[in-house]
Write a protein that holds these residues in place. Structure first.
Motif, PDB file in Angstrom:
ATOM      1  N   ASN A  84      -8.556   0.425   0.524  1.00  0.00           N
ATOM      2  CA  ASN A  84      -8.813   1.653   0.359  1.00  0.00           C
ATOM      3  C   ASN A  84      -7.690   2.647  -0.175  1.00  0.00           C
ATOM      4  O   ASN A  84      -6.708   2.433   0.385  1.00  0.00           O
ATOM      5  CB  ASN A  84      -9.253   2.140   1.822  1.00  0.00           C
ATOM      6  N   ASN A  85      -7.846   2.973  -1.237  1.00  0.00           N
ATOM      7  CA  ASN A  85      -6.687   3.957  -2.103  1.00  0.00           C
ATOM      8  C   ASN A  85      -7.209   5.240  -2.244  1.00  0.00           C
ATOM      9  O   ASN A  85      -7.810   5.358  -3.132  1.00  0.00           O
ATOM     10  CB  ASN A  85      -6.627   3.358  -3.286  1.00  0.00           C
ATOM     11  N   ARG A  87      -5.201  -5.166  -5.111  1.00  0.00           N
ATOM     12  CA  ARG A  87      -4.782  -3.618  -4.647  1.00  0.00           C
ATOM     13  C   ARG A  87      -5.659  -3.605  -3.211  1.00  0.00           C
ATOM     14  O   ARG A  87      -6.563  -4.555  -2.730  1.00  0.00           O
ATOM     15  CB  ARG A  87      -5.666  -2.759  -5.537  1.00  0.00           C
ATOM     16  N   HIS A  88      -5.339  -2.632  -2.626  1.00  0.00           N
ATOM     17  CA  HIS A  88      -5.775  -2.414  -1.283  1.00  0.00           C
ATOM     18  C   HIS A  88      -7.319  -2.093  -1.242  1.00  0.00           C
ATOM     19  O   HIS A  88      -7.759  -1.462  -2.193  1.00  0.00           O
ATOM     20  CB  HIS A  88      -5.021  -1.362  -0.197  1.00  0.00           C
ATOM     21  N   LYS A 123      -5.601   7.666  -3.537  1.00  0.00           N
ATOM     22  CA  LYS A 123      -5.221   8.315  -4.698  1.00  0.00           C
ATOM     23  C   LYS A 123      -6.203   8.191  -5.766  1.00  0.00           C
ATOM     24  O   LYS A 123      -6.029   8.815  -6.788  1.00  0.00           O
ATOM     25  CB  LYS A 123      -3.959   7.659  -4.836  1.00  0.00           C
ATOM     26  N   THR A 148      -9.555  13.013   2.989  1.00  0.00           N
ATOM     27  CA  THR A 148      -8.158  12.382   2.624  1.00  0.00           C
ATOM     28  C   THR A 148      -7.129  13.198   3.166  1.00  0.00           C
ATOM     29  O   THR A 148      -6.020  12.361   3.421  1.00  0.00           O
ATOM     30  CB  THR A 148      -8.212  11.649   1.152  1.00  0.00           C
ATOM     31  N   ARG A 187     -12.181   4.591  -4.975  1.00  0.00           N
ATOM     32  CA  ARG A 187     -11.483   4.521  -3.876  1.00  0.00           C
ATOM     33  C   ARG A 187     -11.602   3.410  -2.930  1.00  0.00           C
ATOM     34  O   ARG A 187     -10.517   2.711  -2.639  1.00  0.00           O
ATOM     35  CB  ARG A 187     -11.662   5.778  -3.041  1.00  0.00           C
ATOM     36  N   PRO A 234       0.749  -1.101   0.070  1.00  0.00           N
ATOM     37  CA  PRO A 234       0.008  -0.077  -0.183  1.00  0.00           C
ATOM     38  C   PRO A 234       0.923   1.159   0.002  1.00  0.00           C
ATOM     39  O   PRO A 234       0.388   2.239  -0.313  1.00  0.00           O
ATOM     40  CB  PRO A 234      -0.880  -0.209   1.352  1.00  0.00           C
ATOM     41  N   ARG A 235       2.027   1.163   0.478  1.00  0.00           N
ATOM     42  CA  ARG A 235       2.894   2.593   0.397  1.00  0.00           C
ATOM     43  C   ARG A 235       3.521   2.593  -0.864  1.00  0.00           C
ATOM     44  O   ARG A 235       4.350   3.676  -0.923  1.00  0.00           O
ATOM     45  CB  ARG A 235       4.010   2.344   1.556  1.00  0.00           C
ATOM     46  N   GLU A 287      -9.359  -8.187  -2.256  1.00  0.00           N
ATOM     47  CA  GLU A 287      -7.817  -7.582  -2.282  1.00  0.00           C
ATOM     48  C   GLU A 287      -6.996  -8.492  -3.078  1.00  0.00           C
ATOM     49  O   GLU A 287      -6.407  -8.194  -3.805  1.00  0.00           O
ATOM     50  CB  GLU A 287      -7.398  -7.150  -1.127  1.00  0.00           C
ATOM     51  N   SER A 294      -3.681   3.973   3.842  1.00  0.00           N
ATOM     52  CA  SER A 294      -4.555   3.436   2.983  1.00  0.00           C
ATOM     53  C   SER A 294      -5.343   2.465   3.881  1.00  0.00           C
ATOM     54  O   SER A 294      -6.209   2.075   3.361  1.00  0.00           O
ATOM     55  CB  SER A 294      -3.709   2.709   2.087  1.00  0.00           C
TER      56      SER A 294
END
Length: 376
Positions: free
Chosen positions: A245-246, A242-243, A248, A343, A254, A127-128, A237, A367
């Motif tokens: 909660n994103n 993907r996570h 970005k 956010t 999101r 996530p980072r 997921e 995230s």
């Protein structure tokens, strides 16, 4: 009245308790300081709601994961050690093995098997923004194995243990991977260790935003179906890569669960599957879509509609057709908290007068922020 013995590398302690004689290793704080080079930050490999985790090496050369619990236990030492003994006796191929602990003074530290391939959060999801590990290949068969393995581990905790264990914090960072990428659930039993409340309603809810079942987040209602909800999010997921909660991503994209539900309703659910799977020789798009539907079944807003973990194992194994099952609308993050436009906020406090629930902290710069909720 029985005698419970705890053996470490250098010392032995006996405590009298009711029940059978059982054994678990007890390590001194000095031993663990040495194993982690005085809990050096370079040895730190993770941090979660229950505490920090360090890689350590014992005197005999054994590599271990050392979890320093940050939450103060509400139990006395005898009660804490009794619970530890119960957890250490649990053995399943999809559960991380607890080998020992330290209960010296105010310290509460647990020792587990060290798994070289870390967690799903740090490998598949990242996530980072780190690039995915070049050494690990998450093809469809590997992801399928991980999903089924986690489901089996949870089914064991829920349906084969007496009394059952409700995990309360199923998430990608609590799914560790061994050398063959077999999944191991970590942190099971910790919520019970650190809480004096053993009822089905908890006065102190701790979990990770995006994985929390609505009834658990808002009312502190602790049931197996809260774990089922969290597993459903994790399943999405893994298939989508993907996570959940994103921040970005644009609005409407999101939150993964919300996006999967929209595509399910429009008949386009295959469009959300991880593009890195497309074209791989082992990829089965129909099975991947079935897994996504299982994830939606797990996250239905009405907890009684969610299947048991043993039923989920059968669905994932293809022993029960999920395509004909009716799926109700999931319980979504956006139904619980209006955080879509926050956010940039690092901390928020909200009072919901209908549920008398107070959000103590939400760190939306992450995230998957860990939140703690108290119910007055």
């Amino acid at each position: 009245m029985g005698c419970l013995s705890f053996c470490g590398s250098t010392k032995k302690q006996a405590i009298e308790i009711d029940g059978d004689v059982q054994r678990v290793k007890l390590y001194s704080y000095k031993e663990l300081k040495t194993a982690t080079r005085d809990f050096n930050l370079q040895c730190k490999i993770g941090e979660g709601g229950f505490g920090s985790v360090y890689k350590g090496r014992l005197r005999d050369g054994t590599a271990v994961a050392i979890k320093v619990l940050s939450t103060e236990s509400k139990q006395g030492i005898r009660e804490f050690l009794t619970e530890i003994t119960v957890v250490s006796d649990i053995s399943h191929e999809n559960l991380v093995k607890l080998h020992g602990c330290c209960v010296e003074g105010t310290h509460r530290i647990l020792l587990y098997n060290y798994l070289e391939n870390n967690s799903l959060s740090q490998t598949l999801l990242n996530p980072r923004g780190y690039s995915r590990s070049e050494q690990l290949v998450f093809n469809w068969e590997t992801r399928r194995k991980i999903c089924i393995g986690v489901a089996r581990g949870l089914a064991y905790l829920h349906e084969e243990l007496k009394p059952p264990i409700i995990h309360r914090d199923i998430k990608a960072s609590n799914i560790l991977l061994d050398n063959d990428l077999n999944p191991k659930i970590s942190d099971f039993g910790l919520a019970r260790l650190l809480s004096a409340d053993k009822t089905h309603v908890s006065t102190d809810v701790a979990g990770t935003l995006g994985y929390l079942a609505p009834e658990y987040a808002m009312r502190g209602q602790v049931t197996k179906k809260a774990d089922v909800y969290s597993f459903g999010v994790l399943l999405l997921e893994i298939v989508c890569g993907r996570h959940n909660n994103n921040p970005k991503l644009p609005a409407g994209h999101r939150f993964l669960l919300e996006r999967v539900w929209v595509l399910h309703e429009t008949g386009e659910i295959a469009n959300i599957v991880d593009t890195e799977l497309i074209g791989l020789p082992d990829f089965n798009v129909e099975e991947a879509c079935s897994f996504l539907r299982v994830g939606l079944l797990c996250t239905q807003g009405t907890l009684n509609y969610r299947p048991s973990m043993s039923s989920i194992v059968k669905m994932l194994m293809g022993q029960r057709d999920v395509n004909m099952l009716k799926i109700d609308r999931p319980g979504l993050i956006t139904d619980l908290f209006d955080i879509g436009k926050k956010t940039d906020s690092t901390t928020s406090k909200t009072r919901n007068t209908n549920s008398t629930t107070q959000i103590m902290s939400i760190n939306s710069s992450e995230s998957a922020p860990f939140i703690k909720i108290s119910h007055p």
